[in-house]
Each structure stands twice: as structure tokens, then as C-alpha cells.
Scaffold this motif. Structure first.
Motif, mmCIF file in Angstrom:
data_model
loop_
_atom_site.group_PDB
_atom_site.id
_atom_site.type_symbol
_atom_site.label_atom_id
_atom_site.label_comp_id
_atom_site.label_asym_id
_atom_site.label_seq_id
_atom_site.Cartn_x
_atom_site.Cartn_y
_atom_site.Cartn_z
ATOM 1 N N GLY A 5 0.800 -1.227 0.018
ATOM 2 C CA GLY A 5 -0.219 -0.073 -0.051
ATOM 3 C C GLY A 5 0.675 1.292 0.069
ATOM 4 N N GLN A 6 2.208 1.018 0.132
ATOM 5 C CA GLN A 6 3.167 2.403 0.216
ATOM 6 C C GLN A 6 4.258 1.766 -1.024
ATOM 7 O OE1 GLN A 6 4.674 3.253 4.084
ATOM 8 N NE2 GLN A 6 2.652 3.466 4.750
ATOM 9 N N ASP A 7 5.402 2.602 -1.009
ATOM 10 C CA ASP A 7 6.472 2.220 -2.308
ATOM 11 C C ASP A 7 6.626 0.598 -1.703
ATOM 12 O OD1 ASP A 7 6.514 4.830 -3.104
ATOM 13 O OD2 ASP A 7 8.187 5.239 -1.392
ATOM 14 N N ARG A 8 6.776 -0.369 -2.758
ATOM 15 C CA ARG A 8 7.257 -1.501 -2.799
ATOM 16 C C ARG A 8 8.539 -1.723 -3.509
ATOM 17 N NH1 ARG A 8 3.413 -5.494 -4.994
ATOM 18 N NH2 ARG A 8 5.239 -6.850 -4.014
ATOM 19 N N GLU A 9 9.056 -0.951 -4.498
ATOM 20 C CA GLU A 9 10.134 -1.227 -5.027
ATOM 21 C C GLU A 9 10.788 0.088 -5.310
ATOM 22 O OE1 GLU A 9 9.355 -3.418 -8.574
ATOM 23 O OE2 GLU A 9 7.732 -2.079 -8.861
ATOM 24 N N GLY A 50 15.667 -3.366 9.342
ATOM 25 C CA GLY A 50 14.562 -4.412 9.647
ATOM 26 C C GLY A 50 13.401 -3.747 8.790
ATOM 27 N N LYS A 51 11.871 -4.135 9.048
ATOM 28 C CA LYS A 51 11.426 -5.120 10.198
ATOM 29 C C LYS A 51 11.727 -6.598 9.795
ATOM 30 C CE LYS A 51 8.339 -1.846 12.144
ATOM 31 N NZ LYS A 51 6.815 -1.735 12.470
ATOM 32 N N ALA A 52 10.811 -7.198 9.888
ATOM 33 C CA ALA A 52 10.828 -8.606 8.969
ATOM 34 C C ALA A 52 10.126 -8.550 7.797
ATOM 35 C CB ALA A 52 9.869 -9.773 9.872
ATOM 36 N N PHE A 53 11.012 -9.155 6.856
ATOM 37 C CA PHE A 53 10.371 -8.825 5.535
ATOM 38 C C PHE A 53 10.696 -9.960 4.267
ATOM 39 C CE2 PHE A 53 14.378 -7.444 3.495
ATOM 40 C CZ PHE A 53 14.896 -6.635 4.582
ATOM 41 N N THR A 54 10.039 -10.266 3.311
ATOM 42 C CA THR A 54 10.830 -11.012 2.226
ATOM 43 C C THR A 54 10.923 -9.914 1.119
ATOM 44 O OG1 THR A 54 8.785 -11.688 1.662
ATOM 45 C CG2 THR A 54 9.681 -13.037 3.256
ATOM 46 N N GLY A 55 11.930 -10.447 0.240
ATOM 47 C CA GLY A 55 12.080 -9.685 -1.062
ATOM 48 C C GLY A 55 12.838 -8.587 -0.769
ATOM 49 N N ALA A 93 15.846 -1.400 -6.134
ATOM 50 C CA ALA A 93 15.583 -2.470 -5.103
ATOM 51 C C ALA A 93 14.342 -3.110 -5.617
ATOM 52 C CB ALA A 93 14.921 -1.878 -3.834
ATOM 53 N N GLN A 94 14.489 -4.657 -5.580
ATOM 54 C CA GLN A 94 13.459 -5.444 -5.998
ATOM 55 C C GLN A 94 12.212 -5.159 -4.901
ATOM 56 O OE1 GLN A 94 15.116 -9.340 -6.001
ATOM 57 N NE2 GLN A 94 16.523 -8.761 -7.810
ATOM 58 N N ALA A 95 10.932 -6.024 -5.699
ATOM 59 C CA ALA A 95 9.948 -5.510 -5.082
ATOM 60 C C ALA A 95 9.899 -6.622 -3.649
ATOM 61 C CB ALA A 95 8.728 -6.146 -5.793
ATOM 62 N N LEU A 96 9.180 -5.805 -2.751
ATOM 63 C CA LEU A 96 8.796 -6.269 -1.217
ATOM 64 C C LEU A 96 8.051 -7.374 -1.697
ATOM 65 C CD1 LEU A 96 9.702 -5.361 1.704
ATOM 66 C CD2 LEU A 96 7.192 -4.543 1.617
ATOM 67 N N GLY A 97 8.122 -8.649 -0.875
ATOM 68 C CA GLY A 97 7.362 -9.603 -0.768
ATOM 69 C C GLY A 97 6.188 -9.439 0.182
#
Ligand SMILES: O=C(O)CCC(=O)C(=O)O
Ligand SMILES: [Fe+2]
Length: 300
Positions: A152-156, A173-178, A242-246
Motif C-alpha cells: 500500500g506504500q512504496d514496494r520497489e 528491519g523489520k521482518a520482510f521478504t524480497g 531495489a526489487q519488489a517487497l514480498g
């Protein structure tokens, strides 16, 4: 080195591996402090390399390094402070023209107590050793901000080069994938006057970081995963994104490091000698260089 006190005042505290403050630090950080001390000694570069810090992430030509910067508890405390600020109604600017979400460290009040000492005492000696040809020995200002990625915000982040001579990017952090960083080649063609110190950059006129359309220099990008507390060092002109956040949320501290001695001669964004206007704070890292003083008496 860097300690967070309950009550959330974050500051940079100098340590030399033998002081009282370093007793509280985890072992890894203590040995890192010692390593940085060695790195700052020009007589010892070989010894530093033997100790393996910082770790080169790529072959000689990309010159991208990973280096421990913050402890995990410090990252946690900083994240809490960032979230308090985000929730507050304090005036907030965007970190840069590419990222819509995040915090300017200056607005948070952490530029002077945290980032300036980090640059002067920690990064300066390291960068002088790793990037002597790219302004490393002459870093004299910075623009520091935290970028935030979430659903819902920036992802990549698209491929770009930075408005910096050198950049530090620390995962908080925090906890994330991608969200891995990727690096292509150096953004460079010949400079107009051939007078630039260090790398020359592509001839374009853009006041802010420039997004690029799949340049050939990104054919074989180097992918770099985030490790909380660790920083990635690279040249500002190294194409990256930066690749897309998972899943989850990713927050990274980015410090664009500037050397006026380099950029005064050739702006890294427009590849020209810059036209300067006065600004507050560090501005864009340029300085007015006064003409050398002539001792008139000595001429008579
Ligand atoms: O998303 C990231 O961590 C990279 C940010 C970045 O490259 C920049 O802000 O210049
Ligand atoms: Fe960048």
C-alpha cells in the motif's frame, strides 16, 4: 559505538575498543571497532584485508562492500523512534524524489548527533581506503534518510544512480521478504571537460536521481540481500535499484556521502561544473571555493 538509551535519545558514542563504553557492546561490534581503527591507518591496509573486513560483495570492478554498522538493539530502537516520528504531526519532507515514504534524518534531529559522527569517525577512514579515487578521502557532507517499503506504500525502487559520490545503505528491519538490492555497472561516459577526479558519469542534465529504462549495464546485476544492522557501501554512480517487497515492511538507512572537492568540479547529476545558489545546512554538498588569497604586500 552507537547506543540507544531508554527514552529514545539516539546518539553516536565514540568507542576505541578499550574504553568503558565498548564493554557493553556485543563482541562482533567490538572487533569491528578495532578493525575500523586499523583501516584508518594508511600503513595497515594489507592487515585489514587479511582480517576480512569489510567483505567485498563483488569482483574488483563493482567495488561493493558489506560492513557491520549497527547492533540489532540499536536498529530496533531507531525503528521505534522512526515510527513515533511518522505518527506525529511534525512537518515531514520526502526522503528524495524517488521514495515517497520514509524519514529525513535531519527532520528527526539525528543528523548532527548520529550521522555526522558516523560519517566523520567511521565512514571517512573506511571510504578513504576503499574509494580513494571517488572522493573517499574528502567526504565533507551528506544527505541521510530512511526509506520505507510496505504494502500500500512504496514496494520497489527503479534503477537509478545516487546524488552522491559514495553511498552507505544499512538495513534496519523489520521482518520482510524480497526487496533485495541489485547493482549493475557504473553510470559513466566521458565527462565534458575530462577534468573530473574519480569516475566520470553519463552526460545528462537532471537535478535529481534519474530512473533508467533497463540499461544494458544491468544485464548481469549483482543481487545483494539485506542483513539487519549491516551496511552496503557503493559508489553513487553504480546503477542500482531495489526489487519488489514480498511481505512485511522494510526500512533502510541511506546516507548519500558527498565530497565537495569532487562535485564542485563536476556535478554527478548533470556532469557539468555546477551553478551554485546559497542553501541552508549541507545543501546539495557543493561549496563555494574562494579564489586563492594573494598577499599583496609580498608582491611589492
Ligand atoms: O531501497 C533501498 O534500500 C535503496 C534506496 C536507494 O538506493 C536510494 O535511496 O538511493
Ligand atoms: Fe540509491
Amino acid at each position: 559505538m552507537i547506543l540507544a538509551r531508554p527514552g529514545s535519545h539516539l546518539h553516536f558514542q565514540e568507542g576505541n575498543g578499550g574504553s568503558g563504553t565498548s564493554r557493553d557492546l556485543p563482541k562482533a561490534t567490538q572487533s569491528h571497532l578495532l578493525s575500523v581503527c586499523l583501516l584508518s591507518d594508511p600503513a595497515q591496509p594489507r592487515l585489514c584485508q587479511q582480517r576480512g573486513l569489510p567483505a567485498a560483495l563483488s569482483g574488483e570492478e563493482k567495488r561493493i562492500y558489506r560492513v557491520p554498522v549497527f547492533t540489532a538493539p540499536f536498529c530496533q530502537a531507531l525503528l521505534e523512534e522512526l515510527e513515533h516520528f511518522e505518527e506525529s504531526d511534525m512537518p515531514k519532507g520526502r526522503p528524495n524524489t524517488m521514495n515517497n515514504y520514509g524519514v529525513l534524518l535531519d527532520e528527526l534531529g539525528l543528523d548532527e548527533p548520529l550521522v555526522t559522527p558516523l560519517r566523520e569517525r567511521f565512514l571517512q577512514p573506511l571510504m578513504a581506503l576503499l574509494y580513494p579515487d571517488c572522493g573517499g578521502p574528502w567526504l565533507d557532507s551528506h544527505r541521510a534518510f530512511v526509506v520505507k517499503y510496505a504494502w500500500g506504500q512504496d514496494r520497489e525502487l527503479g534503477c537509478h544512480y545516487d546524488n552522491s559520490e559514495l553511498t552507505l545503505n544499512v538495513a534496519l528491519g523489520k521482518a520482510f521478504t524480497g526487496g533485495a538490492l541489485y547493482f549493475g555497472g557504473l553510470f559513466q561516459v566521458s565527462a565534458p571537460h575530462g577534468a573530473r577526479m574519480g569516475a566520470a558519469y553519463l552526460w545528462v542534465h537532471r537535478p535529481e536521481p534519474c530512473h533508467l529504462q533497463a540499461p544494458a549495464a544491468l544485464m548481469q546485476p549483482l543481487e545483494v540481500e539485506h542483513v539487519v544492522g549491516q551496511g552496503v557501501l557503493h559508489r553513487g554512480g553504480q546503477l542500482h535499484g531495489a526489487q519488489a517487497l514480498g511481505t512485511g515492511e522494510r526500512w533502510n538507512l541511506v546516507v548519500w556521502l558527498r565530497a565537495s572537492a569532487v562535485r564542485n568540479r563536476l556535478c554527478p547529476m548533470c556532469c557539468r561544473e555546477p551553478d551554485l545558489v546559497d542553501d541552508e545546512g549541507f545543501g546539495d554538498g557543493f561549496t563555494r571555493e574562494e579564489p586563492p588569497m594573494v598577499d599583496v604586500c609580498a608582491l611589492t
